[in-house]
Enzyme design. Structure first.
Site, PDB file in Angstrom:
ATOM      1  N   GLU A 168       0.790  -1.189   0.020  1.00 18.44           N
ATOM      2  CA  GLU A 168       0.048   0.106  -0.057  1.00 18.44           C
ATOM      3  C   GLU A 168       0.928   1.267  -0.044  1.00 18.44           C
ATOM      4  OE1 GLU A 168      -3.076  -0.366   2.919  1.00 18.44           O
ATOM      5  OE2 GLU A 168      -4.289  -1.735   1.574  1.00 18.44           O
ATOM      6  N   GLU A 244      -5.459  -8.222  -1.119  1.00 13.38           N
ATOM      7  CA  GLU A 244      -5.849  -8.210   0.509  1.00 13.38           C
ATOM      8  C   GLU A 244      -7.384  -7.461   0.570  1.00 13.38           C
ATOM      9  OE1 GLU A 244      -3.369  -5.943   3.321  1.00 13.38           O
ATOM     10  OE2 GLU A 244      -5.093  -5.268   4.406  1.00 13.38           O
TER      11      GLU A 244
HETATM   12  C1  147 Z   1      -4.448  -2.447   5.254  1.00  9.06           C
HETATM   13  C2  147 Z   1      -3.051  -3.231   5.626  1.00  9.06           C
HETATM   14  O1  147 Z   1      -2.456  -3.613   4.313  1.00  9.06           O
HETATM   15  C3  147 Z   1      -3.374  -4.186   6.706  1.00  9.06           C
HETATM   16  O2  147 Z   1      -1.863  -4.441   7.140  1.00  9.06           O
HETATM   17  C4  147 Z   1      -4.125  -3.806   7.880  1.00  9.06           C
HETATM   18  O3  147 Z   1      -3.572  -2.642   8.507  1.00  9.06           O
HETATM   19  C5  147 Z   1      -5.403  -3.464   7.291  1.00  9.06           C
HETATM   20  C6  147 Z   1      -6.275  -3.263   8.305  1.00  9.06           C
HETATM   21  O4  147 Z   1      -7.812  -3.126   7.835  1.00  9.06           O
HETATM   22  O5  147 Z   1      -5.282  -2.354   6.267  1.00  9.06           O
HETATM   23  O6  147 Z   1      -4.256  -1.062   4.842  1.00  9.06           O
HETATM   24  C7  147 Z   1      -5.066  -0.317   4.522  1.00  9.06           C
HETATM   25  C8  147 Z   1      -5.197   0.949   4.934  1.00  9.06           C
HETATM   26  C9  147 Z   1      -6.109   1.844   4.523  1.00  9.06           C
HETATM   27  C10 147 Z   1      -6.984   1.561   3.482  1.00  9.06           C
HETATM   28  C11 147 Z   1      -7.037   0.133   3.055  1.00  9.06           C
HETATM   29  C12 147 Z   1      -6.154  -0.730   3.515  1.00  9.06           C
HETATM   30  N1  147 Z   1      -7.885   2.097   2.925  1.00  9.06           N
HETATM   31  O7  147 Z   1      -8.064   3.561   3.352  1.00  9.06           O
HETATM   32  O8  147 Z   1      -8.646   2.025   2.037  1.00  9.06           O
END
Ligand code: 147
Length: 661
Positions: A168, A244
């Site tokens: 990300e 994910e």
């Molecule tokens: C994801 C991460 O990749 C994971 O490690 C974990 O923290 C997960 C928890 O929901 O989230 O990270 C994201 C952070 C922000 C968004 C999506 C995934 N977003 O804002 O859409």
């Protein structure tokens, strides 16, 4: 419920025809890490630990996962903690840090066909030579990731099937090309690259850059919206994955979300794999995103664990398909149900076996944590399914039924029955909330174990660990590193120490460096406790004498709040309302109390801190009082913590935490 043939159906039959097979199914996975989500599992009481692993990985038993995605530890906070890197420094590879190696082996033991996928959330600072940019020296970062892939093979015999770039965060054309070349030269041409574990814009980027696209095997999107424009991704002609997904509560709603997307992602956008965050909830309550896991195991001391309904939503697909099976296209076995919901067909290209899923989740129960869903309606219906001669219809098919919208005390989850097939036809009632598998595969099983220990949620006090019985490079039992990496290592006197191993601010994921390294243990709910630990600061070699050892009580996950006592090399001590600011990085905290004692230098000392019911702190060094009856905030509760105020190899021994009466 009625699965009988001959029921009057509501609409034209659903036709299933394998003469036009579509894309290859790439499997359903779970994600350990991103970060430290499995930290309590390696030191879980047996036989629970093996049972948990069976629920996740054993074929025809539970989630029976087809892909295990793991974090490549990067020494920095990645959601629920820090995972140790295999290269804290550029000149040493340690293939025994962390627990993902162990987890991958346990997964492979149970299912030799499981695919492995590694991805970094953070990188050690040296890969960017302190610049904070992992792509500034592409050869160096490629060497770092390839060392992990190569280590998996040489040390553990594990083939890494898929490798990602930087979770990300940015990807980079030049870097990905260098990584591809470096993998090939090291003999890992078969490790596929997934780009970029983030947003959909990557598809346009790849369309405009042929050399970049040529280096990429798979497009990995996070929490992709089925209602976004996928045209650019389709034009690439590469598999597109939800690499994910979920982050949803571990209750029936989480199962409903997951059951829906593992069908809708194919039906609407031809995504061929979905990977759930996260695999196993083995991280303390009070750290981020608690209760978002396939299985919850947060009591390593009791061995209690909970098998969440999402295990069975996963099983609806994984127990009845294999990677390499082919999807049937919309209209030939997959599509949208006439009265709302989705159906999907998978066929085994080398036999007559096939599996279908029917999933009908109402708008109120369908949401995952993200992205938002548009409005839609679903209604119960009874379908007629017509199996074309190409399907070689058997006389009877297996049914596995769940309803994730049930308000019953004992909802239907993964219940077995059969349905008769007549003249290639069967009918199927699909109520709202249903996830139904119809399959030729007869090996489905709702696995279970007898005698799971009852829940005992309180961390057992009084607790002590001298760190002498762990293996080298391991994390300390039941500790969860949050800033920096703390590992057991044997030192010059032949004894073991718990040592902070990160020498430089990592290229972090969320933590950009404000407070010093810290590992925690216990409960977010703790209030009146005493922590004691022996510590040794490293010799001063070129460093400032401001290096300090710290112990904390009542701390939150990143010791932003808490009661923390630090004593430095010179003997200056401070009692703080947070972890210590990293030396040189931020404004100094205002201490609750401070003073001078004799210099501690780089020999062993014992530091203790206790806060009792009167909300007053006492602290001591080598048994001599440093402070007593210092009032602290009554509102703080939290973990016990040990740490330091900078990136140096502080050592700890003889940790203990006890109740204060
Ligand atoms: C994801 C991460 O990749 C994971 O490690 C974990 O923290 C997960 C928890 O929901 O989230 O990270 C994201 C952070 C922000 C968004 C999506 C995934 N977003 O804002 O859409």
């Amino acid at each position: 419920l009625c699965f009988a043939a001959f029921v009057q159906a509501s609409a034209a039959p659903i036709v299933v025809d394998r003469t036009h097979t579509s894309a290859t199914f790439d499997g359903i996975g779970g994600l350990s890490g991103g970060g430290a989500t499995s930290v309590l599992l390696p030191h879980y009481a047996e036989p629970s630990r093996s049972q948990i692993l069976d629920y996740l990985f054993k074929p025809n038993f539970g989630a029976s996962l087809q892909i295990l995605k793991v974090e490549i530890g990067g020494d920095s906070q990645s959601t629920d903690g820090t995972e140790s890197s295999h290269m804290h420094t550029e000149d040493r590879i340690d293939l025994h840090t962390g627990y993902e190696w162990w987890l991958m082996q346990e997964a492979k033991k149970r299912n030799p066909e499981i695919k492995l996928y590694g991805l970094a959330w953070a990188f050690p600072g040296w890969v960017g030579e302190g610049s904070g940019d992992p792509f500034k020296f592409p050869e160096q970062t490629a060497r770092y990731l390839v060392a992990w892939v190569a280590g998996a093979k040489t040390e553990y015999g594990l083939d890494i099937d898929y490798l990602g770039i930087w979770n990300e965060r940015a990807s980079d054309s030049k870097f990905v090309q260098v990584l591809r070349k470096t993998l090939n030269q090291a003999g890992f041409a078969r490790t596929k690259l997934v780009v970029k574990d983030g947003t959909l814009d990557i598809c346009n980027e790849l369309l405009k850059d042929k050399a970049y696209a040529d280096a990429v095997d798979i497009v990995g999107l996070h929490y992709p919206s089925d209602f976004a424009d996928f045209s650019a991704c389709r034009q690439l002609g590469k598999p597109v994955w939800a690499s994910e997904e979920s982050s949803s509560y571990d209750d029936l709603n989480g199962a409903a979300c997951w059951g829906r997307v593992i069908n809708s992602h194919w039906v609407i956008n031809r995504m061929t794999s979905s990977i759930m965050w996260n695999l196993v909830g083995a991280y303390y309550h009070g750290t981020d995103w608690y209760a978002s896991s396939m299985l919850t195991s947060v009591e390593p001391w009791s061995g209690h664990y909970e098998v969440n309904p999402v295990i069975w939503a996963t099983a609806h697909v994984t127990q009845f398909t294999k990677i390499g099976w082919r999807y049937l296209a919309n209209g030939s076995g997959s599509g949208e149900l006439p009265r709302g919901g989705y159906y999907t067909a998978w066929v085994d290209p080398s036999s007559d076996d096939f599996t279908m899923n029917f999933v009908k989740i109402s708008r109120d129960h369908a949401s995952c944590t993200r992205p938002p869903l548009p409005n839609f309606q679903v209604e119960e219906e009874t379908l007629t399914v017509l199996l074309s001669p190409s399907m070689r219809p058997p006389d009877e098919l297996e049914i596995w039924y769940s309803n994730f919208e049930s308000y019953d005390a004992d909802p239907s989850v993964f219940k077995h029955s059969t349905v008769q097939v007549l003249n290639g036809k069967f009918s199927l009632k699909v109520p709202v909330g249903a996830m139904i598998t119809v399959t030729t595969i007869k090996t489905g099983q709702k696995g279970s174990f007898q005698g799971i220990p009852p829940s005992s949620p309180s961390f057992p006090l009084n607790y002590a660990d001298d760190f002498q019985s762990s293996a080298d490079s391991e994390n300390a039992r039941w500790f969860a590193d949050q800033i920096g990496s703390f590992e057991i290592h044997r030192v010059e006197d032949g004894m073991r120490s718990l040592k902070q191993m990160v020498p430089l601010l990592p290229i972090g994921w969320t933590d950009k460096g404000s407070r010093g390294p810290m590992t925690l243990i216990g409960m977010r709910e703790w209030q009146d406790i005493k922590v004691q630990v022996s510590f040794r600061l490293p010799p001063p070699a070129g460093r400032v004498p401001a290096d300090a050892a710290c112990v904390g009580v009542r701390t939150d996950q990143m010791w932003k709040n808490g009661v923390v006592l630090c004593v430095n090399y010179d003997g200056h001590w401070e009692l703080l309302n947070s972890g210590p600011p990293l030396q040189g990085s931020s404004a100094p905290a205002t201490p609750l109390a401070s003073g001078m004692t004799k210099a501690v230098g780089s020999s062993w000392h014992v530091l203790s801190l206790e806060v009792g019911g009167s909300n007053e702190a006492q602290g001591a060094l080598d048994g001599n009082e440093l402070l007593s009856s210092v009032p602290v905030r009554s509102m703080d509760t939290g973990f016990a913590a040990i740490g330091a105020n900078g990136w140096f190899p502080i050592e700890f021994r003889n940790f203990s935490v006890s109740k204060v009466h």
